[in-house]
Enzyme design. Structure first.
Site, PDB file in Angstrom:
ATOM      1  N   ARG A  16      -8.544  17.891   8.619  1.00 40.83           N
ATOM      2  CA  ARG A  16      -8.962  16.982   7.172  1.00 40.83           C
ATOM      3  C   ARG A  16     -10.519  16.851   7.258  1.00 40.83           C
ATOM      4  NH1 ARG A  16      -5.411  12.132   7.484  1.00 40.83           N
ATOM      5  NH2 ARG A  16      -6.366  12.655   9.499  1.00 40.83           N
ATOM      6  N   LEU A  18     -12.038  19.137   4.018  1.00 36.61           N
ATOM      7  CA  LEU A  18     -12.735  18.408   2.653  1.00 36.61           C
ATOM      8  C   LEU A  18     -11.534  16.680   2.008  1.00 36.61           C
ATOM      9  CD1 LEU A  18     -12.667  20.214   0.386  1.00 36.61           C
ATOM     10  CD2 LEU A  18     -11.086  20.891   0.164  1.00 36.61           C
ATOM     11  N   LYS A 121       4.890  18.215  -9.853  1.00 34.45           N
ATOM     12  CA  LYS A 121       5.139  18.923  -8.806  1.00 34.45           C
ATOM     13  C   LYS A 121       4.938  21.187  -8.921  1.00 34.45           C
ATOM     14  CE  LYS A 121       7.160  16.454  -5.845  1.00 34.45           C
ATOM     15  NZ  LYS A 121       6.327  16.040  -4.402  1.00 34.45           N
ATOM     16  N   SER A 443       4.943  -0.511  -1.155  1.00 33.49           N
ATOM     17  CA  SER A 443       3.498   0.264  -0.628  1.00 33.49           C
ATOM     18  C   SER A 443       2.193  -0.842  -0.665  1.00 33.49           C
ATOM     19  CB  SER A 443       3.158   1.657   0.402  1.00 33.49           C
ATOM     20  OG  SER A 443       2.741   1.905  -1.000  1.00 33.49           O
ATOM     21  N   ARG A 525      -5.258  13.806  -1.177  1.00 38.10           N
ATOM     22  CA  ARG A 525      -3.919  13.274  -0.433  1.00 38.10           C
ATOM     23  C   ARG A 525      -3.052  14.336   0.283  1.00 38.10           C
ATOM     24  NH1 ARG A 525      -0.280   9.212   1.405  1.00 38.10           N
ATOM     25  NH2 ARG A 525       1.462   9.922   1.843  1.00 38.10           N
ATOM     26  N   CYS A 526      -3.173  14.450   2.194  1.00 36.50           N
ATOM     27  CA  CYS A 526      -2.589  14.911   2.767  1.00 36.50           C
ATOM     28  C   CYS A 526      -1.681  14.199   3.300  1.00 36.50           C
ATOM     29  CB  CYS A 526      -3.662  15.717   3.886  1.00 36.50           C
ATOM     30  SG  CYS A 526      -4.897  16.170   3.314  1.00 36.50           S
ATOM     31  N   ASP A 609      14.380   5.229  -1.358  1.00 43.07           N
ATOM     32  CA  ASP A 609      13.758   6.102  -2.474  1.00 43.07           C
ATOM     33  C   ASP A 609      13.917   7.298  -2.348  1.00 43.07           C
ATOM     34  OD1 ASP A 609      11.548   3.933  -2.877  1.00 43.07           O
ATOM     35  OD2 ASP A 609      10.559   4.445  -1.936  1.00 43.07           O
ATOM     36  N   HIS A 651      13.886   5.210  -6.366  1.00 42.28           N
ATOM     37  CA  HIS A 651      12.676   4.952  -7.074  1.00 42.28           C
ATOM     38  C   HIS A 651      12.636   6.578  -6.804  1.00 42.28           C
ATOM     39  CE1 HIS A 651       8.311   5.414  -8.461  1.00 42.28           C
ATOM     40  NE2 HIS A 651       7.902   5.791  -7.240  1.00 42.28           N
ATOM     41  N   HIS A 704      -2.085   6.470  -9.829  1.00 42.67           N
ATOM     42  CA  HIS A 704      -3.063   7.333  -8.987  1.00 42.67           C
ATOM     43  C   HIS A 704      -4.638   7.626  -9.462  1.00 42.67           C
ATOM     44  CE1 HIS A 704       0.021   8.571  -6.598  1.00 42.67           C
ATOM     45  NE2 HIS A 704       1.167   9.178  -7.381  1.00 42.67           N
TER      46      HIS A 704
END
Length: 765
Positions: A16, A18, A121, A443, A525-526, A609, A651, A704
């Site tokens: 990761r 990057l 998506k 969260s 975001r990974c 969710d 959700h 976001h």
């Protein structure tokens, strides 16, 4: 000779690199020169890995700091005006479109400096792209500097380079018109001009091949779009530059003849998801056209059955000769980088897997077998056959008890005791919540302290008891903050969870986890998807103790928080040896036990969710209903075992709901919370037109983006939502979980959200 090429390689780096470089740049800890150096090193390493694996034509342009669709927008000069500013670097403009910026000047609008582009998506994957924006002022202008820079770098390694570019029609299809402008195809002529200019530029650079990705050919295309393909690709021809048209993610079906007859030098087909296309295309393909066969699954991590594939490919090779190219089914963006990095994985299971690097090696074995005979790779083929057979027979995969439970699923298992109208009356009497009740999605910020403690626990530096003590402190902090802010239905904050899927998978049998199996979800975001390798079951309670502890700290209701069966399925690497429906049912039965245990422990608001429900839709509408039937059933199996006074929430995010609204209603959740702020509440129209019967919480701010929403902005969004839905059925909440945000952003944002709800309650009192 058979040619091996690649459609794209993971860009984030095996560890990761990057992600960490971009985030350091955003925090101001490194400058652009340092960020570019990291990117340069990653590209060089990735290209060398591909060359070492026998890839002949290197993909160039597949690397991106954030998103390849956003890169295409910058390539064609489609940059939102709001993101442009004098004295701002191109890179900062780029990130401004991707992430938005906080309010910087007194004259800025109420919603901050610049809002981020909408994100959704990428077809039926778990990757997210930034939606291009089109309006009356849109004018395309070529800016190929990034591509040319990367082309120059790649040529230091090999002369055989292949620029990879999102095709013009897929780009327009994926875009969004932001005003009352014409149909998307009304922008096509201007866009074709830029693409032709791009081809001319590449031809001057002596590029031999260019790959245009047109994944929309796997969709149900209206006739006018089919005609547009013919028009566009007749114009995108240059005498000394060959075009490879790449499609993936599904069979071309009715579009196969169209794609095969377009005037391109090569056509790529994904036969891992469209195997029936292969014999059909051989009968209609021009004798001079190259066929690239996407024979290795670019979206899953299972070792391919090479002997089976060879039996399929040999007659194709006999027919096409050197006109056969081999490739992964799609870009390897969707797979982890290198299985060799995994040192702790169960040896048997590891032997069943292949990541990006290994998938290219599989292609090399196939190429050598086709060109030099199977004896030239006999040892590799024997090893492969042994791995395939061992997996099939393994006791680690097969659980007779789980299989029996699935075989005995009855319709009654997926039905609540009473209809929603009856349940909601009982729930209102029990909870006595105000109009416009406030909550969050689950969260709270995963601080460096939380991550440090988790790492210390996993490495054995601290004991289970010590780790649990730190988690209880985090939960107490989250409860105290929510009570102080005035939120009505609380959450415990999920400090114990590293990822909403990984956390549950770690505690379910049939799952296994990697150390470095990271894939990109969006931007930096990974995610590290768990691997479902066998029959799934729940050996013990998962969330009950933490939920009980949180509830003991407050008189307000605390939501139990679970990840639904379809999201567990969609966000995992799923076994490919049984129907996905069966795996979903196994997960649903495991979650049902957890839901029932939460209820028994006094946790009577439970959120399950399903953000990935729509993501699982097949690309062709004729296949939708079958999927939706078993997906809805799986959710209801998970949630239907509770009493009427237990309130089930769900959700969803990043989705268009209009065409699946009946399925969403069929879930029969008492409350659904959805992502709507980036679309300015447009997504609510589906619920209004359908007359959605249950409660709904439209997200009132975009988590976001670093922007902190003003109270007035939230009030405006709630009022807009109330134009579509009855006020008494609205809940107030953020778009999504707050895991990736910082407390200094979260607290004022939630305070403004609660103040907005209170203001509107006073207005309607």
């Amino acid at each position: 000779m058979t040619t091996v090429h690649n459609l794209g390689f993971p860009r984030i780096g095996a560890k990761r690199e990057l992600k960490f470089a971009c985030e350091a740049y955003w925090r101001g800890e490194i400058d652009q020169t340092q960020l570019d150096k990291t990117a340069h090193t990653l590209r060089a390493n990735h290209w060398q890995t591909q060359l070492d694996a026998g890839v002949e034509w290197l993909p160039v342009g597949d690397f991106s700091y954030y998103d390849h669709v956003l890169d295409t927008s910058f390539l064609v000069g489609n940059i939102p005006v709001r993101a442009q500013a004098d004295g701002q670097s191109k890179l900062d403009t780029y990130f401004k479109v991707a992430r938005g910026t906080a309010k910087e000047a007194a004259g800025a609008s109420c919603c901050g400096g610049s809002h981020a582009a909408e994100m959704t998506k990428w077809f039926d994957t778990n990757y997210h792209y930034l939606v291009p924006e089109l309006n009356a002022n849109t004018h395309f202008k070529l800016n190929a500097s990034k591509l040319l820079t990367e082309l120059e770098q790649a040529r230091a390694l090999t002369s055989k380079v292949k620029p990879v570019i999102l095709g013009p029609l897929s780009y327009l299809w994926l875009a969004k018109i932001t005003d009352g402008s014409t149909h998307k195809l009304g922008f096509l002529d201007d866009l074709i001009t830029v693409y032709r200019e791009l081809l001319g530029t590449l031809a001057k650079e002596a590029v031999e091949w260019v790959q245009f990705d047109e994944p929309i050919l796997a969709l149900d295309l209206p006739e006018q779009w089919q005609h547009a393909f013919e028009r566009v690709y007749h114009q995108l021809q240059l005498p000394n530059l060959s075009v490879l048209l790449a499609t993936y993610f599904g069979p071309l079906d009715t579009n196969l003849r169209l794609a095969a007859r377009l005037p391109t030098a090569a056509l790529h087909l994904d036969i891992t998801r469209g195997g029936d296309d292969l014999p059909r295309v051989l009968d209609i393909l021009s004798p001079h056209k190259i066929l690239s066969v996407g024979v290795i699954d670019g979206r899953n991590i299972w070792k391919a059955d090479l002997n089976k594939l060879l039996a399929q490919l040999k007659p194709v090779k006999e027919r096409l000769g050197n006109g056969l190219w081999l490739a992964p089914s799609c870009s390897l963006l969707h797979t982890p980088v290198d299985l060799d990095s995994e040192e702790a994985l169960d040896a048997d299971i590891k032997n069943w897997l292949a990541f990006a690097k290994q998938k290219l090696q599989e292609l090399n074995i196939l190429q050598r077998a086709l060109d030099n005979g199977e004896t030239s790779v006999a040892e590799a083929l024997v090893h492969n056959a042994g791995a395939i057979a061992a997996r099939k027979a393994s006791a680690k995969v097969n659980n007779a008890k789980v299989q029996s439970l699935v075989n005995n699923i009855s319709p009654s298992l997926s039905e609540r005791e009473s209809p929603f109208a009856t349940r909601i009356e009982k729930q209102q009497a029990k909870y006595n919540l105000p109009t416009l009740p406030t909550t969050t999605i689950g969260s709270f910020p995963q601080t460096s302290e939380i991550r440090k403690n988790r790492k210390a626990f996993k490495s054995g530096e601290i004991s289970q008891q010590q780790y649990d003590r730190t988690l209880r402190a985090e939960i107490a902090h989250a409860i105290e903050l929510q009570e102080k802010i005035g939120i009505d239905v609380l959450v415990h904050g999920e400090a114990e969870r590293n990822d909403m899927v990984e956390y549950f998978g770690e505690q379910l049998d049939g799952y296994v986890f990697t150390q470095f199996g990271w894939v990109q979800s969006y931007g930096s975001r990974c995610v590290k998807p768990p691997i479902i390798f066998g029959d799934v079951s729940r050996p013990r309670k998962i969330t009950v103790d933490w939920a009980e502890y949180a509830q003991s700290l407050t008189s307000k209701p605390v939501k139990g928080m679970l990840t639904g069966p379809i999201t567990m399925l969609q966000w995992s690497f799923v076994r490919d040896d049984q129907p996905r429906k069966i795996t979903a049912q196994q997960i649903a039965l495991a979650l049902r036990s957890e839901v029932n245990d939460l209820e028994a422990a006094g946790i009577t608001i439970i959120q399950v969710d399903e953000p990935a429900l729509r993501e699982g839709l097949p690309l062709r509408k004729k296949d939708w209903q079958n999927y939706l039937d078993w997906a809805v059933e799986a959710f209801k199996i998970s949630t239907a075992g509770v009493g009427d006074t237990t309130q089930i929430h769900t959700h969803m995010c990043y989705a268009e709901f209009n065409d699946i609204i009946q399925a969403i209603a069929d879930l029969d959740a008492d409350v659904i919370t959805i992502e709507t702020s980036r679309s300015n509440m447009e997504l609510l129209s589906a619920f209004e037109q359908f007359n959605y019967p249950n409660d709904i919480g439209p997200g009132v701010y975009d988590i976001h983006s670093p922007n902190i929403p003003a109270t007035e902005q939230v009030v405006g969004l709630i009022k807009k939502a109330a134009e579509n839905l009855p006020l008494q059925r609205l809940w107030i909440n953020p778009d999504c979980g707050l895991k990736t945000r910082k407390w200094e952003d979260v607290i004022p944002a939630l305070e403004n959200m609660v103040n907005a709800a209170k203001q509107l309650r006073a207005e309607v009192a």
